[in-house]
Design a protein around this motif. Sequence first.
Motif, PDB file in Angstrom:
ATOM      1  N   LEU A 124       0.820  -1.207   0.000  1.00 48.31           N
ATOM      2  CA  LEU A 124       0.000   0.000   0.000  1.00 48.31           C
ATOM      3  C   LEU A 124       0.860   1.266   0.000  1.00 48.31           C
ATOM      4  O   LEU A 124       0.538   2.245  -0.678  1.00 48.31           O
ATOM      5  CB  LEU A 124      -0.954  -0.007   1.189  1.00 48.31           C
ATOM      6  N   LEU A 172       2.251   1.611  -3.474  1.00 49.15           N
ATOM      7  CA  LEU A 172       1.179   2.021  -4.384  1.00 49.15           C
ATOM      8  C   LEU A 172       0.894   3.515  -4.239  1.00 49.15           C
ATOM      9  O   LEU A 172       0.737   4.232  -5.232  1.00 49.15           O
ATOM     10  CB  LEU A 172      -0.093   1.210  -4.121  1.00 49.15           C
ATOM     11  N   ALA A 173       0.871   4.002  -3.001  1.00 49.10           N
ATOM     12  CA  ALA A 173       0.667   5.437  -2.765  1.00 49.10           C
ATOM     13  C   ALA A 173       1.807   6.241  -3.385  1.00 49.10           C
ATOM     14  O   ALA A 173       1.575   7.273  -4.017  1.00 49.10           O
ATOM     15  CB  ALA A 173       0.558   5.717  -1.268  1.00 49.10           C
TER      16      ALA A 173
END
Length: 96
Positions: free
Chosen positions: A72, A75-76
């Motif tokens: 995550l 991905l950010a």
Amino acid sequence: MMTQKQKTIAIYIVPLILLCIPLLGNLFSSEVRWSASDFLIAGVLLFTTAFLINLVRNKIKKQSRKTLACILILLALALIWLELAVGVFGSPFAGS
């Protein structure tokens, strides 16, 4: 086997290596034109990501949650980088 200290150092060396790529491009090519602010923003993004991944690695015990949190975070990073680079979403954040 790497020690904890070696793993932490490796996590923080990756952003330095990644920032060397556009630096070399600036030095040897006229097609790459990064300003000091571009390097500053990229450095902040990359080192913040490295810090967050190191924090997750040290604080979360369960391996599956560590992996999910790191995915995550990456991905950010990718979404923010894409938005700043080409304005994928057309937000004011990218200067659109």
